[in-house]
Write an enzyme that holds these catalytic residues in place. Structure first.
Site, short mmCIF file in Angstrom:
data_model
loop_
_atom_site.label_atom_id
_atom_site.label_comp_id
_atom_site.label_asym_id
_atom_site.label_seq_id
_atom_site.Cartn_x
_atom_site.Cartn_y
_atom_site.Cartn_z
N GLN A 11 0.87 -1.19 0.00
CA GLN A 11 0.00 0.00 0.00
C GLN A 11 0.90 1.23 0.00
OE1 GLN A 11 -3.04 -0.70 -0.44
NE2 GLN A 11 -3.47 -2.65 0.54
N TYR A 34 -5.76 -13.05 -0.72
CA TYR A 34 -5.11 -12.04 -1.56
C TYR A 34 -4.12 -11.25 -0.68
CZ TYR A 34 -9.60 -12.84 -4.00
OH TYR A 34 -10.72 -13.38 -4.57
N GLU A 57 -1.83 -16.16 -1.58
CA GLU A 57 -1.48 -15.13 -2.55
C GLU A 57 -1.01 -15.82 -3.83
OE1 GLU A 57 -1.18 -11.67 -3.11
OE2 GLU A 57 -0.09 -12.33 -4.91
N ASN A 76 -8.67 -8.82 0.18
CA ASN A 76 -8.19 -7.56 -0.40
C ASN A 76 -7.72 -7.81 -1.83
OD1 ASN A 76 -5.26 -5.46 0.25
ND2 ASN A 76 -7.21 -4.90 -0.63
N CYS A 103 -9.81 -1.55 -3.59
CA CYS A 103 -9.45 -0.28 -4.23
C CYS A 103 -10.42 0.04 -5.35
CB CYS A 103 -8.01 -0.32 -4.73
SG CYS A 103 -7.72 -1.68 -5.88
#
Ligand code: SAM
Length: 517
Positions: A332, A361, A385, A440, A467
């Protein structure tokens, strides 16, 4: 097929990377925004703004037409991409048009209430792109624009920021409306039972100089000659088919990155010179500038440094946690707001007992590790991931933060859709009635397959950090539909925006769901 013909065909069919069937594609969302505009302003039909083929053809390439400036254009609405929308009677520039024909124009760097002069650019099926030439003084009373707030000399051309001309309060309002719009389009049922303070946006402590990563790029011509050097290096121009905007500093990037940028541009152009002189060394058109902390292990003090090689190992610190990753990997980008995000999640899940955190994720482990202090002593973190490098760093980050692998944390490479069936997941012992699931995903969101298995897993709570509020709303609508056919029920306890990227159109949306049945 000529380039011109291909481009023309693609504009007509508006194919996107993910195909036209993706209802959350940028094109489909813009189409809905245009529809809203028509309904609210003129009760017009799509037919009255459909652009005839001769105009699409005419405006394909700049060299085909004279620059047409249209003045006195009033901006009526703004898209989630931060482009103002206006409606122009088509007779003003097309002699074949009738008085019932109109063109919707999308004008970057404008806000509702602006009265502007625009230059017309590419035409698509239901709208045309336009370049902002001038904002008339008269508009200032009605519009929220304040050009004195613009601090960056590249703002009018650079596509990086959209909102510098708005006060910070107005930027937060813009982002709140984006989340509301996303839910109105893709999960309207949420409005029947809204969580408190729905879509309010948490401000970022830093509104400039916050970015910890910059990836400027150049367009390297195939037949590069020494006369072309130095090449402009920076970011895309808001106008299609223009060279990149040459940027020597960026108002939202950290000072260390801005100090390093000019030197990196020189280095890049020297590499290109080598290329012309016959060097075989490949030159990447994009380069990475990444903030990292350097710790003095004798004193415990640390300072920020800018790393410039993709494989450099970056060190980040959030609260009491340290994270490492390679410079071109995801982390981030706004450090200043990350402790606030973690606190917000902790506060919203503190009434829930869980022994497992499942981080889907997970990237290099920021969320799961950042929240691991909420686990009891016997608790465990599981992360999944798809990117191998990121998951290796997630395991490394668990270790450097004192989470023993595999007794306290397990990180697995794989597709989140497969997670619930994985033997590693079963072996870690996570059961829904003792789990908090974090998810996420990237901008394209999650999948119906993941949402279905998530419901069957029945975690005590779910934190969905996104996002892209549009794909988040779509996924939560899918989740809601699945619940209607199930005895398992969740309530959306909170849905809040976080301003990870001040001055830009972007907003992070965080949904907290609690199991109620
Ligand atoms: C927005 S990033 C979030 C990373 C991490 N949660 C963080 O905060 O740093 C999304 C991550 O999802 C990963 N990803 C994308 N599709 C995936 C999938 N199907 N299964 C697992 N991971 C996936 C990407 O590689 C990326 O690291």
């Amino acid at each position: 097929m000529s380039i011109r013909h291909k481009l023309y065909k693609s504009i007509l069919s508006r194919k996107t990377k993910r195909g036209t069937t993706d209802k959350t594609s940028r094109d489909n969302i813009r189409q809905r925004e245009i529809h809203d505009l028509l309904k609210s302003q003129h009760d017009m039909s799509l037919d009255s703004i459909k652009i005839p083929e001769h105009l699409i053809h005419k405006y394909l390439f700049m060299k085909n037409y004279e620059d047409v400036h249209i003045d006195g254009v009033k901006v009526l609405d703004v898209t989630n991409e931060g482009e103002g929308l206006a409606i122009i009677p088509r007779q003003r520039y097309d002699s074949d048009a009738s008085e019932n024909d109109f063109t919707v124009v999308a004008i970057p760097k404008t806000v509702p209430g602006d009265i502007v002069t625009v230059s017309l650019r590419r035409h698509h099926m239901f709208f045309a792109e336009a370049e902002l030439i001038l904002v008339s003084r008269k508009s200032r009373k009605q519009s929220r624009r304040n050009d004195r707030l613009v601090v960056c000399k590249h703002f009018s051309k650079c596509s990086g920021c959209q909102l510098q001309m708005l006060s910070y309060e107005d930027q937060l309002q813009f982002k709140k409306r984006t989340i509301e719009k996303a839910y109105r389009y893709f999960f309207p049922q949420i409005f029947d039972n809204l969580p408190p303070n729905f879509a309010e946006v948490m401000p970022s402590p830093m509104q400039f100089a916050y970015r910890t990563k910059l990836t400027p790029h150049a367009q390297i011509p195939k037949d590069l000659k020494s006369e072309d050097l130095p090449l402009p290096v920076g970011f895309l121009d808001v106008r299609a088919m223009q060279p990149v905007v040459d940027v020597d500093s960026c108002a939202v990037a950290s000072p260390e990155i801005n100090m390093a940028l000019p030197k990196e541009k020189v280095r890049f152009n020297q590499d290109l010179e080598g290329l012309i002189d016959g060097s075989k060394k490949k030159v990447d058109p994009t380069f990475v500038l990444r903030l990292s902390i350097r710790i003095d292990h004798n004193t415990g003090e640390f300072e920020d440094v800018c790393l410039t090689k993709r494989k450099n190992v970056v060190t980040e610190k959030v609260d009491e946690y340290v994270f490492q990753l390679e410079a071109n990997e995801f982390f981030q980008n706004n450090r200043s707001i990350l402790p606030i995000l973690l606190d917000y999640i902790k506060c919203n899940v503190k009434s829930i007992d869980y022994n497992y955190i499942v981080d889907a994720y997970c990237g290099c482990g920021f969320l799961g590790i950042g929240l691991s202090s909420t686990l009891p002593d016997e608790g465990k973190l599981f992360g999944i991931e798809i990117a191998l490098k990121a998951i290796k760093y997630a395991a490394h980050n668990a270790k450097i933060n004192g989470l023993h692998i595999p007794t306290k944390a397990v990180f697995v490479e794989g597709n989140s859709d497969e997670m619930f069936k994985m033997k590693e997941f079963a072996e870690c012992g996570a059961v829904g009635e003792e789990a908090l699931v974090l998810m996420n995903p990237s901008r394209k969101g999650s999948t119906p397959a993941f949402m279905k298995q998530l419901l069957e897993f029945r975690p005590k709570a779910i934190v969905y950090i996104s996002c892209n509020p549009f794909t988040q709303a779509r996924d939560l609508a899918d989740f809601e539909a699945l619940q209607r056919r199930s005895t398992t029920k969740y309530r959306i306890k909170a849905l809040t925006g976080f301003d990870f990227y001040p001055q830009t159109k972007h907003v992070e949306s965080v949904a907290i769901l609690e199991l109620i049945e």
